[in-house]
Scaffold this motif. Structure first.
Motif, PDB file in Angstrom:
ATOM      1  N   LEU A  31     -53.358  -9.229 -34.720  1.00  0.00           N
ATOM      2  CA  LEU A  31     -53.558 -10.627 -34.321  1.00  0.00           C
ATOM      3  C   LEU A  31     -53.716 -10.793 -32.815  1.00  0.00           C
ATOM      4  O   LEU A  31     -53.807 -11.915 -32.312  1.00  0.00           O
ATOM      5  CB  LEU A  31     -52.414 -11.505 -34.854  1.00  0.00           C
ATOM      6  N   ARG A  55     -43.653 -18.891 -28.485  1.00  0.00           N
ATOM      7  CA  ARG A  55     -42.711 -19.572 -29.370  1.00  0.00           C
ATOM      8  C   ARG A  55     -42.245 -20.845 -28.666  1.00  0.00           C
ATOM      9  O   ARG A  55     -42.050 -20.860 -27.440  1.00  0.00           O
ATOM     10  CB  ARG A  55     -41.500 -18.687 -29.666  1.00  0.00           C
ATOM     11  N   HIS A 113     -49.806 -24.467 -34.576  1.00  0.00           N
ATOM     12  CA  HIS A 113     -49.491 -23.030 -34.681  1.00  0.00           C
ATOM     13  C   HIS A 113     -50.636 -22.258 -35.361  1.00  0.00           C
ATOM     14  O   HIS A 113     -50.465 -21.682 -36.435  1.00  0.00           O
ATOM     15  CB  HIS A 113     -48.173 -22.818 -35.442  1.00  0.00           C
ATOM     16  N   VAL A 118     -42.984 -16.972 -40.341  1.00  0.00           N
ATOM     17  CA  VAL A 118     -42.292 -17.686 -39.269  1.00  0.00           C
ATOM     18  C   VAL A 118     -41.645 -18.990 -39.758  1.00  0.00           C
ATOM     19  O   VAL A 118     -40.690 -19.480 -39.144  1.00  0.00           O
ATOM     20  CB  VAL A 118     -43.275 -17.953 -38.101  1.00  0.00           C
ATOM     21  N   PHE A 124     -44.713 -11.354 -42.291  1.00  0.00           N
ATOM     22  CA  PHE A 124     -46.131 -11.651 -42.050  1.00  0.00           C
ATOM     23  C   PHE A 124     -46.187 -12.328 -40.679  1.00  0.00           C
ATOM     24  O   PHE A 124     -46.051 -13.542 -40.572  1.00  0.00           O
ATOM     25  CB  PHE A 124     -46.605 -12.592 -43.164  1.00  0.00           C
ATOM     26  N   GLY A 125     -46.351 -11.540 -39.629  1.00  0.00           N
ATOM     27  CA  GLY A 125     -46.347 -12.087 -38.270  1.00  0.00           C
ATOM     28  C   GLY A 125     -45.780 -11.052 -37.328  1.00  0.00           C
ATOM     29  O   GLY A 125     -44.987 -10.192 -37.752  1.00  0.00           O
ATOM     30  N   VAL A 126     -46.188 -11.150 -36.063  1.00  0.00           N
ATOM     31  CA  VAL A 126     -45.655 -10.189 -35.095  1.00  0.00           C
ATOM     32  C   VAL A 126     -44.277 -10.626 -34.604  1.00  0.00           C
ATOM     33  O   VAL A 126     -43.385  -9.809 -34.404  1.00  0.00           O
ATOM     34  CB  VAL A 126     -46.663  -9.947 -33.940  1.00  0.00           C
ATOM     35  N   GLY A 127     -44.087 -11.945 -34.413  1.00  0.00           N
ATOM     36  CA  GLY A 127     -42.798 -12.457 -33.951  1.00  0.00           C
ATOM     37  C   GLY A 127     -41.822 -12.514 -35.110  1.00  0.00           C
ATOM     38  O   GLY A 127     -42.190 -12.890 -36.219  1.00  0.00           O
ATOM     39  N   MET A 140     -53.234  -9.175 -41.400  1.00  0.00           N
ATOM     40  CA  MET A 140     -51.763  -9.244 -41.292  1.00  0.00           C
ATOM     41  C   MET A 140     -51.123  -8.929 -42.641  1.00  0.00           C
ATOM     42  O   MET A 140     -50.163  -8.158 -42.737  1.00  0.00           O
ATOM     43  CB  MET A 140     -51.333 -10.643 -40.809  1.00  0.00           C
TER      44      MET A 140
END
Ligand code: DGY
Length: 324
Positions: free
Chosen positions: A103, A243, A290, A55, A77-80, A302
């Motif tokens: 996550l 976010r 965060h 992110v 590396f992250g869903v968003g 992840m």
């Protein structure tokens, strides 16, 4: 392809994951863990088969305009993934994957923690004690707001939104109301005692706590703006683990300063890692850096998901978490 494909990781990842990635990639690490500049990212897109992002990277049209372009795979590396210009990535033939599911619980736990911390003045209480200002128990000392039994409003009833609803309903006896852009299967809401609302405003009007779980990016930018903050109840709290750009931060500061809402619990910010000084000055705001998915177990999971997607892609199969 001769030999291992080349990959660049943009930040430090859990060591165990980096070791596993090095089994399939000729891997370039970021030893200092400093964010990469746009120029360094662009160079990576010219020289690497895969770029493994997070992110904190801005993978915009400029970065993706790299010539020649070598990268065919972005493993985020992250869903968003609103930090990636998905349209340009697609147009340039780059596959993008993310890391859903692993996550969900960790992030939902943190949203619940922010609800509790904001309502029960936990940050303020800790600062008070550490400053040596606590002089003993008294009946009117630092009274917060009750969480149990209050109404939770959820904006975005996806995996994380539903996991928060589950905790709130079964753990804290909270009625849940929610808004989701697309219809949600009845079983999802029944199991957590949740009621669908026809609009964001309706959720805001009914809730004591509003928790945001919708994606960031252009479609939801400033979804919670001055007008929507005015729809919230005077005693309500706003929780954001989604976010930063979903909330108009300047309008939130105004609403908090005017006492229009009771407080906020924030894990994400509009200009991360910059946090508006106005927020830092307020006792009724809980501010975290965060940390939504920040447990050893989840961050490792992840990374392993990125590995799984990369393995599939580079062996000619469909990656399980392809988003573009
Ligand atoms: C996520 O997975 O989207 C987290 O916010 C970190 O990017």
């Amino acid at each position: 392809m001769m030999g291992k494909p080349k990959a660049r990781i943009t930040r430090r990842w859990p060591r165990k994951v980096e070791r596993r990635l090095a089994e399939i990639f000729d891997l370039e690490l970021n030893h200092d863990d400093e964010p990469m500049s746009a120029a360094a990212l662009q160079a990576a897109f010219s020289s690497m088969d895969a770029v493994l992002t997070t992110v904190s990277d801005r993978i915009d049209a400029g970065v993706l305009s790299a010539e020649p372009l070598k990268t065919r795979f972005i493993g985020n590396f992250g869903v968003g993934y609103n930090h990636v210009d998905v349209g340009t990535a697609k147009a340039r033939g780059i596959t993008l994957t993310n890391t859903p599911d692993v996550l969900t619980d960790t992030t939902a736990d943190l949203a619940m923690m922010l609800i509790l911390m904001a309502a029960r003045r936990a940050g303020e209480g800790e600062r008070h004690l550490r400053a040596g200002d606590w002089h003993g128990w008294r009946p009117t000392h630092m009274m917060g707001r009750q969480v149990t039994g209050k109404t939770l409003g959820i904006i975005g009833f996806g995996r994380i939104g539903r996991a928060v609803a589950q905790r709130a309903h079964h753990g804290f006896n909270m009625p849940v109301v929610y808004y989701n852009r697309s219809p949600v299967p009845p079983a999802y809401s029944q199991s957590v005692g949740a009621t669908a609302c026809g609009s964001v405003d309706e959720v805001l009007k009914r809730a004591d706590f509003v928790s945001l779980h919708c994606p960031g990016g252009a479609e939801n930018r400033h979804l919670i703006d001055r007008g929507r903050l005015a729809c919230m109840n005077k005693g309500a709290f706003l929780i954001n683990t989604a976010r930063g750009d979903v909330v108009d931060e300047a309008a939130l500061i105004e609403a908090l300063q005017a006492g229009q809402i009771a407080g906020a619990g924030l894990d994400v910010y509009e200009a991360e890692p910059k946090v508006s000084p106005g927020l830092c000055g307020m006792e009724n705001v809980v501010l975290l850096p965060h940390l939504g998915s920040a447990t050893e177990e989840t961050r490792t999971a992840m990374g392993m998901k990125v590995l799984e997607n990369a393995k599939a892609f580079f062996s000619g199969n469909e990656p399980p978490n392809r988003v573009a």
